[in-house]
Design a protein around this motif. Structure first.
Motif, PDB file in Angstrom:
ATOM      1  N   GLY A 167      -3.986  -8.378   0.245  1.00 22.35           N
ATOM      2  CA  GLY A 167      -4.407  -7.549  -0.873  1.00 22.35           C
ATOM      3  C   GLY A 167      -5.634  -6.722  -0.542  1.00 22.35           C
ATOM      4  O   GLY A 167      -6.143  -6.714   0.577  1.00 22.35           O
ATOM      5  N   ARG A 168      -6.142  -6.030  -1.550  1.00 19.95           N
ATOM      6  CA  ARG A 168      -7.257  -5.122  -1.333  1.00 19.95           C
ATOM      7  C   ARG A 168      -8.595  -5.818  -1.548  1.00 19.95           C
ATOM      8  O   ARG A 168      -8.672  -6.892  -2.138  1.00 19.95           O
ATOM      9  CB  ARG A 168      -7.149  -3.921  -2.262  1.00 19.95           C
ATOM     10  N   ASP A 171      -3.873 -10.807  -8.311  1.00 21.48           N
ATOM     11  CA  ASP A 171      -4.200  -9.933  -7.183  1.00 21.48           C
ATOM     12  C   ASP A 171      -4.905  -8.688  -7.709  1.00 21.48           C
ATOM     13  O   ASP A 171      -5.155  -8.549  -8.899  1.00 21.48           O
ATOM     14  CB  ASP A 171      -2.928  -9.534  -6.425  1.00 21.48           C
ATOM     15  N   ASP A 172      -5.203  -7.787  -6.784  1.00 20.76           N
ATOM     16  CA  ASP A 172      -5.779  -6.468  -7.050  1.00 20.76           C
ATOM     17  C   ASP A 172      -7.109  -6.506  -7.793  1.00 20.76           C
ATOM     18  O   ASP A 172      -7.300  -5.813  -8.795  1.00 20.76           O
ATOM     19  CB  ASP A 172      -4.789  -5.606  -7.850  1.00 20.76           C
ATOM     20  N   PRO A 173      -8.087  -7.282  -7.340  1.00 14.96           N
ATOM     21  CA  PRO A 173      -9.395  -7.241  -8.013  1.00 14.96           C
ATOM     22  C   PRO A 173     -10.068  -5.886  -7.800  1.00 14.96           C
ATOM     23  O   PRO A 173      -9.958  -5.284  -6.730  1.00 14.96           O
ATOM     24  CB  PRO A 173     -10.172  -8.366  -7.318  1.00 14.96           C
ATOM     25  N   MET A 174     -10.739  -5.395  -8.821  1.00 19.83           N
ATOM     26  CA  MET A 174     -11.452  -4.118  -8.731  1.00 19.83           C
ATOM     27  C   MET A 174     -12.706  -4.223  -9.570  1.00 19.83           C
ATOM     28  O   MET A 174     -12.656  -4.572 -10.746  1.00 19.83           O
ATOM     29  CB  MET A 174     -10.563  -2.972  -9.215  1.00 19.83           C
ATOM     30  N   TRP A 188      -4.895  -8.334 -12.058  1.00 22.71           N
ATOM     31  CA  TRP A 188      -3.702  -8.761 -12.793  1.00 22.71           C
ATOM     32  C   TRP A 188      -3.404 -10.217 -12.488  1.00 22.71           C
ATOM     33  O   TRP A 188      -3.761 -10.735 -11.436  1.00 22.71           O
ATOM     34  CB  TRP A 188      -2.490  -7.875 -12.486  1.00 22.71           C
ATOM     35  N   SER A 189      -2.738 -10.853 -13.418  1.00 21.77           N
ATOM     36  CA  SER A 189      -2.354 -12.254 -13.244  1.00 21.77           C
ATOM     37  C   SER A 189      -1.065 -12.513 -14.016  1.00 21.77           C
ATOM     38  O   SER A 189      -0.771 -11.837 -15.011  1.00 21.77           O
ATOM     39  CB  SER A 189      -3.449 -13.192 -13.756  1.00 21.77           C
ATOM     40  N   VAL A 219       0.125  -3.763 -13.147  1.00 25.81           N
ATOM     41  CA  VAL A 219      -0.560  -4.127 -11.906  1.00 25.81           C
ATOM     42  C   VAL A 219      -1.417  -2.952 -11.441  1.00 25.81           C
ATOM     43  O   VAL A 219      -1.527  -1.941 -12.113  1.00 25.81           O
ATOM     44  CB  VAL A 219       0.460  -4.530 -10.812  1.00 25.81           C
ATOM     45  N   ASP A 220      -2.017  -3.080 -10.263  1.00 29.01           N
ATOM     46  CA  ASP A 220      -2.807  -2.019  -9.607  1.00 29.01           C
ATOM     47  C   ASP A 220      -3.934  -1.464 -10.485  1.00 29.01           C
ATOM     48  O   ASP A 220      -4.120  -0.245 -10.557  1.00 29.01           O
ATOM     49  CB  ASP A 220      -1.914  -0.842  -9.191  1.00 29.01           C
ATOM     50  N   PRO A 221      -4.712  -2.274 -11.177  1.00 30.01           N
ATOM     51  CA  PRO A 221      -5.762  -1.694 -12.039  1.00 30.01           C
ATOM     52  C   PRO A 221      -6.855  -1.028 -11.221  1.00 30.01           C
ATOM     53  O   PRO A 221      -7.251  -1.515 -10.164  1.00 30.01           O
ATOM     54  CB  PRO A 221      -6.301  -2.910 -12.793  1.00 30.01           C
ATOM     55  N   GLU A 222      -7.364   0.099 -11.715  1.00 29.02           N
ATOM     56  CA  GLU A 222      -8.394   0.873 -11.013  1.00 29.02           C
ATOM     57  C   GLU A 222      -9.356   1.456 -12.036  1.00 29.02           C
ATOM     58  O   GLU A 222      -8.952   2.191 -12.944  1.00 29.02           O
ATOM     59  CB  GLU A 222      -7.730   2.001 -10.209  1.00 29.02           C
TER      60      GLU A 222
END
Length: 723
Positions: free
Chosen positions: A541-542, A585-588, A598-599, A630-633
């Motif tokens: 992941g990022r 995943d995708d912590p921002m 997201w979870s 998903v993919d929150p930014e």
């Protein structure tokens, strides 16, 4: 739960179909005079509502011909604030119509359970339903049965269902009995009762009833038998209650006995938005709408330790301007004159007008009963609220005497034409596959009436450069810079797989994910590609920067599950923020300090935030509709979040406020849209469209306009992020 709430669905019985046409039937939504409504799923996995006509009606050639004609007409209706009609046909001797499935309570359900709407939701319902009527009337249709159970309150706003099919029942000689009126008592106009010609004005009358009901929880003509309600509609004055000044005069005008003295749907809409055309419509909806709460989620409350964020306070209602005088729209006659209502209720097995269901008993004999909730997409008549004494009428901002509408004065016709042409083309620039959503205004003045569209950013984008095919099964990728209209320049390359570049807040560094040799790690390099160095091993992941650029958030493994961690770049201090066993995943990191991710803790992928300074603390859930998100930014100022919403094959890019409110789509979806990234000024969003093996970079303004392809021919780029 992904999809509909269990409380609104019924298990299939042995006599229910398991497949209709191309659709697998999963549950029963409701049943009414025309037939049953089922939750179906298409071959592509999309949920739909399948309306199946009763067998005895399906055997009537007159009905079938009219049904299919009206369904075909309904397919032409612009899908703004409506449930899009997808197809119709016959299968297994059954006639059916398939519409978009709208997940959300009906207005009837919401008011029954929660009481009158808040001012913001009330204004949103008034605007959204008026916009839906403009779309329906522009297609040459009359709804004829607009009522609270036919208005669904989705996350994207109010949506009108079951339009264009009531007329089919009206034309059935063997099933339309003398004295029977198509419609629902309490919501039908006087001319429907007195057998005058039915025009679009009947829907405007129903709009007035509906808005008054939403504001007070009571029908303006009270409750009772069909005969009582019919007499009140024809002879009595409505009791509209204490409406906001911006709505009171419009509702009273919509409820005039003379259909020619009522405003048209487009005139209602112009008055509601101040006559400002499509920008005003999308702005009004975006600012006023707060999606209704879904069914109580005990797991969220218990585990989060906090309730959902409070909806934003609505803006004060603006005084409604004088409606521009204009002739009432004159559609072609929709039906032959209808027969006179019978003085006694008919004993028909499936009447189209039935006495209202009695309200549920209340412990307090003085309390006013609320109506029974009906299932979503159900054609059943709504239950009637109780009658209360009429309050003393107060002066309103708009209450002209009854009069026919006259041609508009010079200088107003062009503004009206914006709405009159069609909702899809003139009211909004947001007709999207599978639904139409209210667009988000970016920060600053972009999206305001008269403001110039935001110019496309001149800076380059950080991208993943696929050096060989195979992504995502096999990865051969470098990190580079891509200037739209210019060249692609590699910053760091080699045999490893380098992905997901993220610029630091000050722009001096770039973090990215490197995989190879069976391991994955977070790396950091200078903005020019020099000085690349490993920070820590991660679980894929990022990685994301803290607002001050001193820490990274990343996914690590602990106890067999992925967890969110942070690490200091200087002291290498590691802090574990989560400890549950859900996929995530995708912590921002927000510029204001919170981390979004997201979870699947509560079912499908939903978006949450947490406070990184309180490890193990409560989460705040932002999306609640059960649709994969998903993919929150975060936007550069931390006021909004862009994210990917929908199944991977039909996903779209959405935005919402930092508290989860005002969620809306900015791309059309249907093409695997994903990986949004904000421009530095927060006015543009870059994203990827298409198959993961052959991605195409796009960019779109944050208000949903100006979508364009960025990828040069022959290049395979992914994971865009403005440098």
């Amino acid at each position: 739960m992904d999809g509909p709430r269990a409380s609104s669905l019924r298990e299939l019985r042995p006599d229910d179909p398991t497949r209709i046409g191309r659709y697998r039937i999963e549950a029963k939504i409701g049943e009414g005079g025309m037939g049953a409504v089922y939750l179906g799923r298409g071959e592509d996995g999309r949920q739909v509502a399948v309306k199946v006509v009763r067998a005895e009606l399906a055997g009537d050639r007159t009905f079938l011909a009219r049904f299919h004609d009206e369904a075909a007409n309904a397919q032409r209706v612009a899908s703004f604030c409506t449930a899009q009609v997808l197809e119709h046909g016959e299968d297994l001797g059954l006639a059916y119509m398939v519409t978009e499935y709208i997940d959300g309570p009906s207005l009837l359900e919401h008011v029954s359970e929660n009481g009158a709407l808040s001012p913001g939701m009330l204004h949103g319902v008034a605007v959204g339903v008026a916009a839906a009527l403009v779309a329906i009337h522009s297609a040459g249709l009359v709804h004829r049965d607009l009522k609270p159970s036919n208005v669904l309150l989705s996350i994207s706003g109010p949506r009108v269902i079951d339009f264009g099919i009531a007329r089919a029942l009206d034309m059935v000689s063997s099933h339309t009995r003398t004295g029977q009126v198509v419609g629902t008592p309490g919501w039908i106009a006087p001319e429907q009762i007195t057998t005058q010609q039915v025009t679009t004005a009947v829907d405007v009358f129903a709009w007035g009833c509906l808005v008054a009901y939403a504001a007070s929880g009571r029908n303006p003509f009270g409750q009772g038998s069909f005969q009582i309600l019919a007499a009140r509609a024809v002879h009595a004055e409505p009791e509209v209650g204490d409406l906001p000044p911006s709505l009171s005069g419009l509702v009273q005008a919509a409820l005039r006995k003379d259909p020619g003295a009522r405003p048209s749907a487009r005139e209602l809409l112009l008055a509601l938005v101040g006559g400002g055309g499509e920008a005003a419509v999308t702005t009004e909806l975006g600012e006023s709408w707060t999606s209704p709460p879904l069914a109580a989620d005990p797991s969220t409350t218990a585990r989060d330790g906090a309730s959902a964020p409070s909806p934003p306070r609505p803006s004060p209602p603006r005084p409604s301007p004088q409606l521009p005088p204009q002739p009432q729209a004159s559609p072609q006659p929709q039906a032959s004159p209808q027969p006179q209502a019978s003085p006694q209720p008919q004993a028909s097995p499936q009447p189209q007008v039935q006495p209202q269901a009695q309200p549920r008993p209340q412990p307090d004999p003085q309390a006013q009963p609320r109506p029974q909730a009906q299932p979503r997409h159900s054609p059943m008549p709504a239950a009637e609220p109780a009658t209360r004494p009429a309050p003393e009428q107060q002066p309103t901002a708009y209450a002209p005497p009854p009069r026919p509408w006259r041609p508009p004065p010079p200088g107003r016709s062009r503004r009206n034409t914006l709405i009159a042409a069609s909702v899809a083309a003139a009211l909004v620039a947001a007709a999207v596959a599978g639904g139409v959503y209210y667009l988000n205004r970016p920060s600053g003045k972009t999206g305001d009436a008269g403001a110039k569209p935001a110019a496309f950013p001149s800076g380059p984008l950080l991208v993943r450069i696929d050096t060989e095919p195979g992504w995502p099964k096999t990865c051969h990728a470098d990190i580079g810079l891509f200037t739209p209209g210019g060249a692609v320049r590699t910053l760091v390359g080699g045999p490893s797989c380098d992905t997901l570049p993220e610029r630091s807040p000050d722009g001096r560094l770039v973090a990215f994910t490197r995989s190879g040799g069976g391991s994955t790690a977070a790396w950091v390099m200078n903005a020019d590609g020099t000085g690349a160095r490993k920070v820590t091993d991660i679980a894929g992941g990022r990685v994301a920067w803290s607002p001050d650029g001193t820490r990274l958030a990343y996914m690590g493994r602990q106890g067999g599950a992925k967890q969110i961690f942070t690490i200091g770049l200087r002291d290498h201090k590691v802090t574990q923020l989560t400890d549950d066993d859900s996929a995530k995943d995708d912590p921002m990191w927000s510029p204001k300090g919170r981390i979004v991710f997201w979870s699947k803790r509560d079912g499908a992928e939903q978006i949450y935030t947490l406070d990184p300074d309180r490890p193990g603390g409560a989460w705040t859930r932002l999306t609640r509709d059960g649709v994969r998100s998903v993919d929150p930014e975060w936007s550069p100022d931390g006021s909004k979040i862009a994210f990917t919403r929908g199944t991977s094959e039909e996903s779209a890019i959405w935005t919402m406020n930092a508290d989860g409110s005002a969620a809306r789509a900015v791309t059309s979806g249907g093409g695997h849209d994903m990986d949004p990234g904000w421009s530095r000024d927060g006015r543009w969003i870059c994203y990827v469209r298409g198959a993961t093996s052959d991605p195409v970079l796009h960019a779109v303004r944050a208000d949903g306009t100006g979508d364009r392809v960025l990828t040069p021919a022959g290049s395979v780029l992914g994971h865009p992020n403005w440098a």
